[in-house]
Design a protein around this motif. Structure first.
Motif, PDB file in Angstrom:
ATOM      1  N   GLU A 226       4.954  -0.464 -13.100  1.00 19.61           N
ATOM      2  CA  GLU A 226       4.736   0.503 -12.026  1.00 19.61           C
ATOM      3  C   GLU A 226       3.237   0.608 -11.724  1.00 19.61           C
ATOM      4  OE1 GLU A 226       5.643   3.375  -9.141  1.00 19.61           O
ATOM      5  OE2 GLU A 226       6.981   2.040 -10.266  1.00 19.61           O
TER       6      GLU A 226
ATOM      7  N   CYS B 149       7.686  -6.569  -3.084  1.00 23.51           N
ATOM      8  CA  CYS B 149       8.259  -5.424  -2.387  1.00 23.51           C
ATOM      9  C   CYS B 149       9.766  -5.319  -2.629  1.00 23.51           C
ATOM     10  CB  CYS B 149       7.989  -5.536  -0.890  1.00 23.51           C
ATOM     11  SG  CYS B 149       8.603  -7.067  -0.169  1.00 23.51           S
TER      12      CYS B 149
ATOM     13  N   ASP C 244       0.860  -1.182   0.000  1.00 23.62           N
ATOM     14  CA  ASP C 244       0.000   0.000   0.000  1.00 23.62           C
ATOM     15  C   ASP C 244       0.896   1.232   0.000  1.00 23.62           C
ATOM     16  OD1 ASP C 244      -1.739   2.071   0.469  1.00 23.62           O
ATOM     17  OD2 ASP C 244      -2.738   1.135   2.185  1.00 23.62           O
ATOM     18  N   ARG C 245       0.949   1.916  -1.125  1.00 23.54           N
ATOM     19  CA  ARG C 245       1.837   3.070  -1.258  1.00 23.54           C
ATOM     20  C   ARG C 245       1.228   4.359  -0.716  1.00 23.54           C
ATOM     21  NH1 ARG C 245       4.865   2.163  -7.108  1.00 23.54           N
ATOM     22  NH2 ARG C 245       5.506   0.007  -6.723  1.00 23.54           N
ATOM     23  N   SER C 246      -0.004   4.272  -0.234  1.00 19.55           N
ATOM     24  CA  SER C 246      -0.652   5.473   0.295  1.00 19.55           C
ATOM     25  C   SER C 246      -0.298   5.720   1.750  1.00 19.55           C
ATOM     26  CB  SER C 246      -2.173   5.345   0.171  1.00 19.55           C
ATOM     27  OG  SER C 246      -2.681   4.370   1.071  1.00 19.55           O
TER      28      SER C 246
ATOM     29  N   THR D 119      11.924  -2.077   1.699  1.00 23.83           N
ATOM     30  CA  THR D 119      10.623  -2.261   2.334  1.00 23.83           C
ATOM     31  C   THR D 119      10.662  -3.435   3.298  1.00 23.83           C
ATOM     32  OG1 THR D 119       9.547  -1.393   0.351  1.00 23.83           O
ATOM     33  CG2 THR D 119       8.162  -2.605   1.892  1.00 23.83           C
TER      34      THR D 119
ATOM     35  N   GLY E 162       1.771  -1.919  -9.460  1.00 21.63           N
ATOM     36  CA  GLY E 162       2.131  -1.869  -8.043  1.00 21.63           C
ATOM     37  C   GLY E 162       3.299  -2.755  -7.683  1.00 21.63           C
TER      38      GLY E 162
ATOM     39  N   GLY F 247       6.952  -2.460  -4.446  1.00 21.32           N
ATOM     40  CA  GLY F 247       6.536  -1.414  -3.512  1.00 21.32           C
ATOM     41  C   GLY F 247       7.458  -1.274  -2.337  1.00 21.32           C
TER      42      GLY F 247
END
Length: 319
Positions: free
Chosen positions: A313, A147, A118-120, A151, A316, A319
């Motif tokens: 990209e 990932c 989750d990049r948010s 990360t 996703g 990440g």
């Protein structure tokens, strides 16, 4: 990996066939060894994304003694149509509960992981949300998927990470893949390498796009669209396998296994024959000369195309 058991409507398998494939794999392992089953909240056709987990619930209901002989990894936490991860506590809880409900109490989830990062939100926040649900007893371990090595390190600093799932194969051995394998080795984390057979391209069973069902999602993968160029690599791998006296799939699985004792290949499985063939690949030992031959093929015929649909990209990845 159980994804191929339930994702292609035009090539549906009976429960009897699928159950036989799982049982054959478990029964072939040494006593006390568990077979990894890798499922997801979305390994089903559009009309029923939970079909894979529901199939596993039927398997465990029919074969309750196999629940303790398998190690179940489940991916979720996705807004699938948007191809976006959401590790907010609200969405994470909704995702985990849907997976638990689909299993109907037949088997506890051993590892739960977000299919993408989750990049948010910071990874630290995501992992803290996972910890809340783990401590509630919804699953045993926390995993990561798709990932970067950085990360992995940040997540592991918040709570121990049990597994990291990434694509690993002769076809997919990017620089970031190497970094993740090195970081996990250092941290004592297992790597589960999905698609070790290049989505079937390296098995020797695919010679043209016509070998795939009309609705097979692989038809839109960029690497399958670059068919002729990538077939040169596949044929060279087949030749090495033939000289060694193993199948191309077994050679590809053995190659993944030699990347480290913490790296486990996760090939697809949909039949007893294929399951046993793939398991035997784990016993194949490649010599230094054979590894050098594979490296030469990888250098001479670099894979053409992105890993998925032309925009990794947007998918996703990493990440």
């Amino acid at each position: 990996m159980t994804m191929t058991m339930t994702t292609t409507a035009s090539h549906a398998h009976s429960d009897e066939e699928l159950f036989e494939a799982i049982k054959a794999g478990v029964d072939a392992l040494p006593p006390g060894t568990k077979m990894v089953l890798n499922s997801a909240e979305f390994y089903g056709p559009h009309a029923n994304r939970l079909a894979n987990l529901e199939m596993l619930s039927r398997f465990y209901e029919a074969n309750p003694g196999y629940a303790d002989k398998t190690f179940l990894m489940v991916k979720g936490a996705m807004h699938f149509e948007q191809r976006r991860a959401d590790s907010s506590i609200e969405h994470l809880r909704k995702s985990v509960d849907a997976c638990i409900a689909a299993l109907r109490g037949t088997k506890k989830i051993d590892v739960f992981q977000s299919a993408r990062v989750d990049r948010s939100r910071p990874i630290e926040e995501s992992i803290r949300n996972f910890v809340v649900l783990k401590e509630e007893g919804k699953f045993e371990h926390i995993g990561l998927s798709e990932c970067k090595a950085e990360t992995v390190r940040r997540a592991h600093a918040v709570h121990p990470i049990a597994t990291v799932e990434i694509e690993v194969s002769i076809w997919s051995y990017e620089e970031e893949t190497k970094k993740v394998i090195a970081a996990t080795r250092e941290l004592g984390i297992a790597v589960t390498g999905y698609s070790p057979l290049g989505h079937g391209f390296l098995t020797g069973q695919i010679n043209s796009l016509e070998d795939l069902p009309a609705d097979d999602w692989r038809r839109i993968l960029t690497r399958f669209k670059e068919f002729d160029q990538n077939m040169a690599s596949a044929k060279a791998i087949r030749a090495i396998a033939e000289r060694k006296g193993v199948t191309p799939a077994q050679l590809a699985i053995a190659w993944v296994g030699q990347l480290g004792p913490h790296v486990l290949a996760l090939p697809g499985m949909s039949s007893k024959k294929r399951t046993l063939e793939n398991l035997a690949g784990g016993d194949v030992v490649l010599t230094e000369a054979e590894l050098a031959e594979v490296a030469e093929v990888m250098e001479k015929y670099p894979v053409q195309g992105d890993r998925y649909f032309g925009d990794d990209e947007a998918m996703g990845l990493w990440g």
